[in-house]
Design a protein around this motif. Structure first.
Motif, PDB file in Angstrom:
ATOM      1  N   VAL A   1       0.773  -1.269   0.132  1.00 33.39           N
ATOM      2  CA  VAL A   1      -0.135  -0.050  -0.091  1.00 33.39           C
ATOM      3  C   VAL A   1       0.857   1.142   0.001  1.00 33.39           C
ATOM      4  N   ALA A   2       1.991   1.221  -0.534  1.00 33.26           N
ATOM      5  CA  ALA A   2       2.922   2.204  -0.253  1.00 33.26           C
ATOM      6  C   ALA A   2       2.649   3.293  -1.377  1.00 33.26           C
ATOM      7  N   VAL A   3       1.832   3.094  -2.283  1.00 38.76           N
ATOM      8  CA  VAL A   3       1.455   3.911  -3.283  1.00 38.76           C
ATOM      9  C   VAL A   3       0.323   4.899  -2.827  1.00 38.76           C
ATOM     10  N   VAL A   4      -0.366   4.445  -1.987  1.00 40.82           N
ATOM     11  CA  VAL A   4      -1.704   5.077  -1.051  1.00 40.82           C
ATOM     12  C   VAL A   4      -1.245   6.408  -0.468  1.00 40.82           C
ATOM     13  N   SER A   5      -0.040   6.253   0.444  1.00 43.60           N
ATOM     14  CA  SER A   5       0.327   7.592   1.174  1.00 43.60           C
ATOM     15  C   SER A   5       1.523   7.047   1.777  1.00 43.60           C
ATOM     16  N   THR A   6       2.227   8.221   2.204  1.00 36.50           N
ATOM     17  CA  THR A   6       3.388   7.868   3.146  1.00 36.50           C
ATOM     18  C   THR A   6       2.905   7.048   4.540  1.00 36.50           C
ATOM     19  N   GLU A   7       1.677   7.609   4.888  1.00 30.01           N
ATOM     20  CA  GLU A   7       1.546   6.958   6.205  1.00 30.01           C
ATOM     21  C   GLU A   7       1.094   5.514   6.074  1.00 30.01           C
ATOM     22  N   MET A   8       0.395   5.117   4.871  1.00 30.62           N
ATOM     23  CA  MET A   8       0.111   3.822   4.681  1.00 30.62           C
ATOM     24  C   MET A   8       1.473   2.909   4.318  1.00 30.62           C
ATOM     25  N   MET A   9       2.462   3.375   3.658  1.00 29.93           N
ATOM     26  CA  MET A   9       3.418   3.059   3.263  1.00 29.93           C
ATOM     27  C   MET A   9       4.067   2.447   4.911  1.00 29.93           C
ATOM     28  N   ARG A  10       4.218   3.153   5.761  1.00 30.02           N
ATOM     29  CA  ARG A  10       4.768   2.845   7.182  1.00 30.02           C
ATOM     30  C   ARG A  10       3.633   2.341   8.070  1.00 30.02           C
ATOM     31  N   ALA A  11       2.795   1.848   7.679  1.00 30.14           N
ATOM     32  CA  ALA A  11       1.694   1.330   8.403  1.00 30.14           C
ATOM     33  C   ALA A  11       2.007  -0.212   9.033  1.00 30.14           C
ATOM     34  N   VAL A  12       1.558  -0.787   9.959  1.00 21.58           N
ATOM     35  CA  VAL A  12       1.691  -1.865  10.526  1.00 21.58           C
ATOM     36  C   VAL A  12       0.485  -2.698  10.350  1.00 21.58           C
TER      37      VAL A  12
END
Length: 261
Positions: free
Chosen positions: A136-147
């Protein structure tokens, strides 16, 4: 106590095997340390390690397309920088700090996936500035770093409906929880949860893709998980993504409680 943490994992290289952890130190706004910080870019993929841009998962080797990856047992030692790869076709130990050894890793996968890569080499890439190769990195930076979190009770419920074993590692999550009702994690979206003493915000349910059709032990595509989820539950979700909101260490056995937002 709403639930407890039963397993913790990181996946240093996108698409390769899980590494179990007893404990992990989390930081606000960041993912699990060393989780999906490397990827094997397909030969035609353009990726600049110094200026990383999120790309669709299809631009990298991944289980959804390259099921043979499931038969590779990988271990990465952060202290030494050594990556160990084991597969029935051969074993490799490589120092990822060495350009020569990184090329050996690329050759290893070019040989292993010769049929699909048609002899071309993938490229082992890593991004600066905390870049991660999450789906999901392409969704947003927050989603890229989600757990990612999976409820073991939900996996068992699916298993019972299918009448066959469903290994929890099909879902490639960072945190697995138990002692809570099956599928109740989908009701956590928009809520705060406490993982031990670490605060997290539940962002979205995790929609499952073809990667889950691959048996993590055999590399065979043996259960059509997204289709079965849709048939039995009317959706293709299993698990949730959370954003870490405070710093701290979590351990297996820690309680998981619902907070207020």
């Amino acid at each position: 106590s709403m639930a407890r943490i039963t397993h913790l994992y990181r996946y240093p290289i996108k698409g390769l095997s899980a590494e179990p952890l007893d404990a992990v130190t989390l930081s606000a706004g960041e993912g699990v340390p060393m989780d999906r910080v490397y990827a094997l870019a397909r030969p035609e993929t353009v990726f600049d390690d110094a200026h990383p841009q999120p790309l669709p998962k299809t631009r990298f080797l991944m289980l959804a397309k390259d099921e043979e990856l499931a038969r590779v047992v990988s271990r990465y030692d952060v202290a030494s920088g050594l990556l160990t790869l084991e597969h029935p076709a051969g074993r490799l130990i490589a120092d990822l700090g060495s350009a020569q050894d990184r090329a050996a890793v690329e050759d290893y996968f070019a040989t292993l996936l010769a049929d699909t890569l048609e002899g071309d080499r993938p490229r082992l890439v890593t991004g600066s500035d905390g870049h991660r190769f999450t789906d999901v990195a392409v969704v947003s930076t927050e989603m890229m770093r989600a757990v990612s979190i999976i409820n073991m009770a939900s996996v068992r419920d699916l298993q019972e409906r299918l009448g066959t074993h469903v290994h929890h590692l099909r879902f490639r999550a960072n945190i697995y929880v138990d002692d809570v009702d099956a599928w109740s994690e989908l009701d956590w979206v928009g809520r705060e949860i406490h993982l031990g003493k670490v605060r997290a915000e539940v962002l979205v349910p995790t929609a499952r893709c073809a990667a889950t059709t691959v048996n993590p032990r055999t590399g065979e595509r043996d259960i059509r998980i997204p289709k079965e989820l849709q048939a039995h539950y009317g959706h293709i979700n299993c698990g949730v993504y959370v954003a870490i909101r405070s710093d701290g260490m979590i351990r297996t056995g820690d309680s998981v409680t619902l907070g207020d937002m």
